[in-house]
Design a protein around this motif. Structure first.
Motif, PDB file in Angstrom:
ATOM      1  N   GLY A   1     -18.643   2.263   2.608  1.00 62.35           N
ATOM      2  CA  GLY A   1     -17.695   1.147   2.588  1.00 62.35           C
ATOM      3  C   GLY A   1     -17.507   0.488   3.931  1.00 62.35           C
ATOM      4  N   PHE A   2     -17.534   1.310   4.976  1.00 64.55           N
ATOM      5  CA  PHE A   2     -17.329   0.695   6.279  1.00 64.55           C
ATOM      6  C   PHE A   2     -18.490  -0.241   6.617  1.00 64.55           C
ATOM      7  CE2 PHE A   2     -17.242   0.251  10.784  1.00 64.55           C
ATOM      8  CZ  PHE A   2     -15.942  -0.199  10.924  1.00 64.55           C
ATOM      9  N   SER A   3     -19.694   0.154   6.190  1.00 63.63           N
ATOM     10  CA  SER A   3     -20.908  -0.614   6.536  1.00 63.63           C
ATOM     11  C   SER A   3     -20.953  -1.993   5.892  1.00 63.63           C
ATOM     12  CB  SER A   3     -22.157   0.167   6.106  1.00 63.63           C
ATOM     13  OG  SER A   3     -22.169   1.424   6.707  1.00 63.63           O
TER      14      SER A   3
ATOM     15  N   GLY B   1     -17.723   3.664  -2.185  1.00 62.56           N
ATOM     16  CA  GLY B   1     -18.469   4.920  -2.052  1.00 62.56           C
ATOM     17  C   GLY B   1     -18.626   5.409  -0.631  1.00 62.56           C
ATOM     18  N   SER B   2     -19.853   5.829  -0.317  1.00 64.75           N
ATOM     19  CA  SER B   2     -20.131   6.469   0.974  1.00 64.75           C
ATOM     20  C   SER B   2     -20.359   5.467   2.095  1.00 64.75           C
ATOM     21  CB  SER B   2     -21.397   7.327   0.862  1.00 64.75           C
ATOM     22  OG  SER B   2     -21.216   8.310  -0.111  1.00 64.75           O
TER      23      SER B   2
ATOM     24  N   ALA C   1     -16.627   8.282   9.226  1.00 63.58           N
ATOM     25  CA  ALA C   1     -17.250   8.351  10.547  1.00 63.58           C
ATOM     26  C   ALA C   1     -17.364   6.948  11.137  1.00 63.58           C
ATOM     27  CB  ALA C   1     -18.620   8.998  10.438  1.00 63.58           C
ATOM     28  N   GLY C   2     -17.428   5.946  10.261  1.00 62.01           N
ATOM     29  CA  GLY C   2     -17.452   4.558  10.729  1.00 62.01           C
ATOM     30  C   GLY C   2     -18.802   4.105  11.263  1.00 62.01           C
ATOM     31  N   MET C   3     -19.880   4.764  10.817  1.00 62.92           N
ATOM     32  CA  MET C   3     -21.225   4.355  11.249  1.00 62.92           C
ATOM     33  C   MET C   3     -21.720   3.207  10.388  1.00 62.92           C
ATOM     34  SD  MET C   3     -22.651   5.956  13.774  1.00 62.92           S
ATOM     35  CE  MET C   3     -24.432   5.959  13.623  1.00 62.92           C
TER      36      MET C   3
ATOM     37  N   VAL D   1       1.852   1.054  -6.482  1.00 65.95           N
ATOM     38  CA  VAL D   1       1.837   0.219  -7.686  1.00 65.95           C
ATOM     39  C   VAL D   1       1.347   1.096  -8.833  1.00 65.95           C
ATOM     40  CG1 VAL D   1       0.856  -1.856  -8.741  1.00 65.95           C
ATOM     41  CG2 VAL D   1       1.323  -1.809  -6.272  1.00 65.95           C
TER      42      VAL D   1
ATOM     43  N   THR E   1      -8.496   7.079   3.223  1.00 60.74           N
ATOM     44  CA  THR E   1      -9.900   7.513   3.260  1.00 60.74           C
ATOM     45  C   THR E   1     -10.603   6.855   4.444  1.00 60.74           C
ATOM     46  OG1 THR E   1      -9.841   7.551   0.855  1.00 60.74           O
ATOM     47  CG2 THR E   1     -12.021   7.647   1.875  1.00 60.74           C
ATOM     48  N   SER E   2     -10.272   5.589   4.675  1.00 60.91           N
ATOM     49  CA  SER E   2     -10.948   4.855   5.756  1.00 60.91           C
ATOM     50  C   SER E   2     -10.714   5.501   7.124  1.00 60.91           C
ATOM     51  CB  SER E   2     -10.488   3.394   5.756  1.00 60.91           C
ATOM     52  OG  SER E   2     -10.819   2.794   4.526  1.00 60.91           O
TER      53      SER E   2
ATOM     54  N   SER F   1       0.835  -1.197   0.000  1.00 58.99           N
ATOM     55  CA  SER F   1       0.000   0.000   0.000  1.00 58.99           C
ATOM     56  C   SER F   1       0.865   1.240   0.000  1.00 58.99           C
ATOM     57  CB  SER F   1      -0.931   0.001   1.214  1.00 58.99           C
ATOM     58  OG  SER F   1      -1.885   1.018   1.058  1.00 58.99           O
ATOM     59  N   GLU F   2       0.391   2.248  -0.733  1.00 63.59           N
ATOM     60  CA  GLU F   2       1.128   3.511  -0.781  1.00 63.59           C
ATOM     61  C   GLU F   2       1.014   4.222   0.570  1.00 63.59           C
ATOM     62  OE1 GLU F   2      -0.459   6.285  -3.606  1.00 63.59           O
ATOM     63  OE2 GLU F   2       1.301   7.581  -3.488  1.00 63.59           O
ATOM     64  N   GLN F   3      -0.173   4.154   1.175  1.00 64.96           N
ATOM     65  CA  GLN F   3      -0.409   4.832   2.453  1.00 64.96           C
ATOM     66  C   GLN F   3      -1.022   3.852   3.450  1.00 64.96           C
ATOM     67  OE1 GLN F   3       0.379   7.907   3.177  1.00 64.96           O
ATOM     68  NE2 GLN F   3       0.786   8.747   1.141  1.00 64.96           N
TER      69      GLN F   3
HETATM   70  C1  LIG Z   1     -16.203  12.013   5.193  1.00 62.71           C
HETATM   71  C2  LIG Z   1     -16.476  10.546   5.031  1.00 62.71           C
HETATM   72  C3  LIG Z   1     -17.301   9.909   5.942  1.00 62.71           C
HETATM   73  C4  LIG Z   1     -17.589   8.548   5.767  1.00 62.71           C
HETATM   74  N1  LIG Z   1     -18.368   7.942   6.706  1.00 62.71           N
HETATM   75  C5  LIG Z   1     -18.694   6.637   6.542  1.00 62.71           C
HETATM   76  C6  LIG Z   1     -19.522   5.991   7.496  1.00 62.71           C
HETATM   77  O1  LIG Z   1     -19.912   6.578   8.511  1.00 62.71           O
HETATM   78  N2  LIG Z   1     -19.877   4.704   7.269  1.00 62.71           N
HETATM   79  C7  LIG Z   1     -19.453   4.028   6.161  1.00 62.71           C
HETATM   80  O2  LIG Z   1     -19.837   2.871   5.994  1.00 62.71           O
HETATM   81  N3  LIG Z   1     -18.626   4.606   5.264  1.00 62.71           N
HETATM   82  C8  LIG Z   1     -18.244   5.894   5.423  1.00 62.71           C
HETATM   83  N4  LIG Z   1     -17.429   6.495   4.509  1.00 62.71           N
HETATM   84  C9  LIG Z   1     -16.986   5.732   3.323  1.00 62.71           C
HETATM   85  C10 LIG Z   1     -15.706   4.949   3.577  1.00 62.71           C
HETATM   86  O3  LIG Z   1     -14.750   5.801   4.130  1.00 62.71           O
HETATM   87  C11 LIG Z   1     -15.168   4.352   2.268  1.00 62.71           C
HETATM   88  O4  LIG Z   1     -16.155   3.634   1.562  1.00 62.71           O
HETATM   89  C12 LIG Z   1     -14.006   3.394   2.589  1.00 62.71           C
HETATM   90  O5  LIG Z   1     -13.104   4.033   3.457  1.00 62.71           O
HETATM   91  C13 LIG Z   1     -13.274   2.929   1.344  1.00 62.71           C
HETATM   92  O6  LIG Z   1     -12.262   2.061   1.775  1.00 62.71           O
HETATM   93  P1  LIG Z   1     -11.142   1.509   0.799  1.00 62.71           P
HETATM   94  O7  LIG Z   1     -10.324   0.580   1.615  1.00 62.71           O
HETATM   95  O8  LIG Z   1     -11.738   1.044  -0.479  1.00 62.71           O
HETATM   96  O9  LIG Z   1     -10.270   2.811   0.413  1.00 62.71           O
HETATM   97  P2  LIG Z   1      -9.065   3.510   1.193  1.00 62.71           P
HETATM   98  O10 LIG Z   1      -9.328   3.634   2.641  1.00 62.71           O
HETATM   99  O11 LIG Z   1      -8.798   4.774   0.417  1.00 62.71           O
HETATM  100  O12 LIG Z   1      -7.868   2.500   1.020  1.00 62.71           O
HETATM  101  C14 LIG Z   1      -7.247   2.307  -0.234  1.00 62.71           C
HETATM  102  C15 LIG Z   1      -5.801   1.970  -0.001  1.00 62.71           C
HETATM  103  O13 LIG Z   1      -5.199   1.676  -1.262  1.00 62.71           O
HETATM  104  C16 LIG Z   1      -3.951   2.349  -1.346  1.00 62.71           C
HETATM  105  N5  LIG Z   1      -3.679   2.600  -2.758  1.00 62.71           N
HETATM  106  C17 LIG Z   1      -4.444   3.268  -3.644  1.00 62.71           C
HETATM  107  N6  LIG Z   1      -3.848   3.258  -4.861  1.00 62.71           N
HETATM  108  C18 LIG Z   1      -2.687   2.561  -4.719  1.00 62.71           C
HETATM  109  C19 LIG Z   1      -1.632   2.206  -5.618  1.00 62.71           C
HETATM  110  N7  LIG Z   1      -1.666   2.580  -6.897  1.00 62.71           N
HETATM  111  N8  LIG Z   1      -0.590   1.506  -5.132  1.00 62.71           N
HETATM  112  C20 LIG Z   1      -0.539   1.117  -3.835  1.00 62.71           C
HETATM  113  N9  LIG Z   1      -1.515   1.436  -2.947  1.00 62.71           N
HETATM  114  C21 LIG Z   1      -2.568   2.142  -3.394  1.00 62.71           C
HETATM  115  C22 LIG Z   1      -4.141   3.624  -0.545  1.00 62.71           C
HETATM  116  O14 LIG Z   1      -2.881   4.159  -0.139  1.00 62.71           O
HETATM  117  C23 LIG Z   1      -4.989   3.119   0.616  1.00 62.71           C
HETATM  118  O15 LIG Z   1      -4.172   2.616   1.643  1.00 62.71           O
HETATM  119  C24 LIG Z   1     -17.075   7.842   4.667  1.00 62.71           C
HETATM  120  C25 LIG Z   1     -16.211   8.480   3.772  1.00 62.71           C
HETATM  121  C26 LIG Z   1     -15.914   9.825   3.955  1.00 62.71           C
HETATM  122  C27 LIG Z   1     -14.974  10.492   2.991  1.00 62.71           C
END
Ligand SMILES: Cc1cc2nc3c(=O)[nH]c(=O)nc-3n(C[C@H](O)[C@H](O)[C@H](O)COP(=O)(O)OP(=O)(O)OC[C@H]3O[C@@H](n4cnc5c(N)ncnc54)[C@H](O)[C@@H]3O)c2cc1C
Ligand SMILES: O=C([O-])CC(=O)C(=O)O
Length: 323
Positions: free
Chosen positions: A292-294, A289-290, A30-32, A148, A25-26, A17-19
């Motif tokens: 993902g945690f759920s 999307g909005s 809010a994590g609800m 990547v 984003t995760s 992972s890059e970060q």
């Molecule tokens: C303000 C806000 C509030 C939210 N509240 C809620 C909530 O209450 N309940 C809920 O269910 N959801 C909520 N969400 C939605 C939720 O945050 C996302 O759906 C979820 O975090 C997405 O997770 P993910 O692991 O796909 O992405 P990310 O958390 O972004 O993880 C992706 C990972 O991939 C890595 N990556 C990306 N590209 C590359 C690459 N090319 N090479 C190597 N690594 C890479 C990144 O560094 C990162 O570590 C909210 C989102 C926001 C913005």
């Protein structure tokens, strides 16, 4: 983590992972556990994802690991200005004690005429992400920081690639159906706020966590801007104070911005990439999307199943396997 749990001793797993937390984003979420609807995914599938996630986290909230993971039950209200918006959602029988709000409860919200009361789970995401990392290490997963640029750069090292890049998948696999919905939230110190409040339009919400209360929010389609906007901070604070006036005394306001990786459906799919006679097995799991945690545990379950199919295909083929 689910891949390691489902296929123990069957393969070696590396997480690239890059970060990492707290820079994802995760970490901003809010994590609800309140699902958002994916228009192009059948409702029974979304319901299954939510149910699996709720059941998994409910068990953690009921264990001695609850405080380390930041997962806890929270009760509160989703409120509406128009009765037509207040329909019973598909997830009403998965959260606990779902019911229409009483007239006495609605007195708290003079500008809203209807509402739903229920108990759900909330997670303080940074501790949960750290706990997941710990679980990965305990399951023998190697963890490396690496960006990547192209999935093919992994071909010589790995048999199967699982793409969980979130909004990063737009560049990584050129998915034009994936777009950001920018969200700005505030994390404030207001330990007296115990109940969640969510305006049914999804724009304004107050979500009490263990260490802070999350105040939201915004939904800005196609905005890639990660810097906070001070005018928006004031607007969010004012909107939340109009629902919960005691927040006027909140302290230690921190602002966070995240890009929701949005799509009409989560991309949960096997793909075989081919290049000059070489093949690369890929499982995609992004575009949450909005909400993902759920649904994260449910979609992870399905992704792990797809990885199992890839392993079976590799074992059945005569290709040189590096499993
Ligand atoms: C303000 C806000 C509030 C939210 N509240 C809620 C909530 O209450 N309940 C809920 O269910 N959801 C909520 N969400 C939605 C939720 O945050 C996302 O759906 C979820 O975090 C997405 O997770 P993910 O692991 O796909 O992405 P990310 O958390 O972004 O993880 C992706 C990972 O991939 C890595 N990556 C990306 N590209 C590359 C690459 N090319 N090479 C190597 N690594 C890479 C990144 O560094 C990162 O570590 C909210 C989102 C926001 C913005
Ligand atoms: O809508 C909510 O209640 C919180 C959320 O998931 C988001 O802001 O994306």
């Amino acid at each position: 983590l689910r891949i390691a749990e489902v296929n123990p001793n069957c393969c070696s797993i590396t997480l690239l992972s890059e970060q990492f937390s707290p820079n994802t984003t995760s970490d901003v979420a809010a994590g609800m556990l309140i699902p958002h609807t994916y228009p192009d995914t059948p409702i029974h599938v979304q319901k299954q994802w939510f149910k699996e996630t709720f059941t998994y986290l409910f068990a953690i909230s009921n264990s001695n690991e609850a405080s380390e993971t930041g997962i806890h039950l929270v009760s509160g209200w989703q409120i509406f200005k128009n009765p037509s918006e207040a329909e019973v959602p598909f997830w009403s029988d998965i959260v606990l004690g779902f019911r229409p709000m009483s007239a006495a409860e609605l007195q708290k919200f003079p500008h809203h005429s209807h509402g739903q009361a229920f108990t759900t789970l909330k997670c303080d995401c940074p501790p949960y992400l750290l706990w997941l990392e710990k679980r990965l290490k305990a399951n023998g997963v190697q963890i490396h920081t690496r960006k990547v640029a192209d999935l093919w750069e992994l071909h010589s090292e790995y048999d199967i690639v699982v793409n969980c890049a979130g909004i990063g998948a737009r560049q990584l696999v050129g998915d034009q159906q994936l777009f950001p919905i920018r969200g700005q939230v505030l994390k404030v110190h207001a330990p007296w706020v115990k109940n969640f409040i969510r305006d049914g339009d999804g724009l304004t919400y107050i979500y009490p966590g263990i260490d802070s209360v999350t105040l939201g929010g915004t939904r800005e389609k196609e905005s890639w801007r990660l810097s906070p906007d001070p005018g928006t901070t004031k607007d969010i604070f004012d909107r939340c104070c109009s629902l919960e006036p005691s927040l006027q005394r909140a302290q230690d306001i921190r602002v966070k911005v995240g890009l929701r990786p949005s799509r009409s459906c989560v991309r949960l799919q096997r793909e075989v990439l081919s290049q000059g006679g070489a093949k690369l097995l890929v499982v995609h799991n992004y575009g949450h999307g909005s909400g993902g945690f759920s649904v994260h545990r449910g979609t992870a379950e399905e992704a792990a199943h797809l990885v199992g199919e890839c392993i079976a295909a590799l074992q059945g083929s005569s290709s040189r396997a590096k499993l």
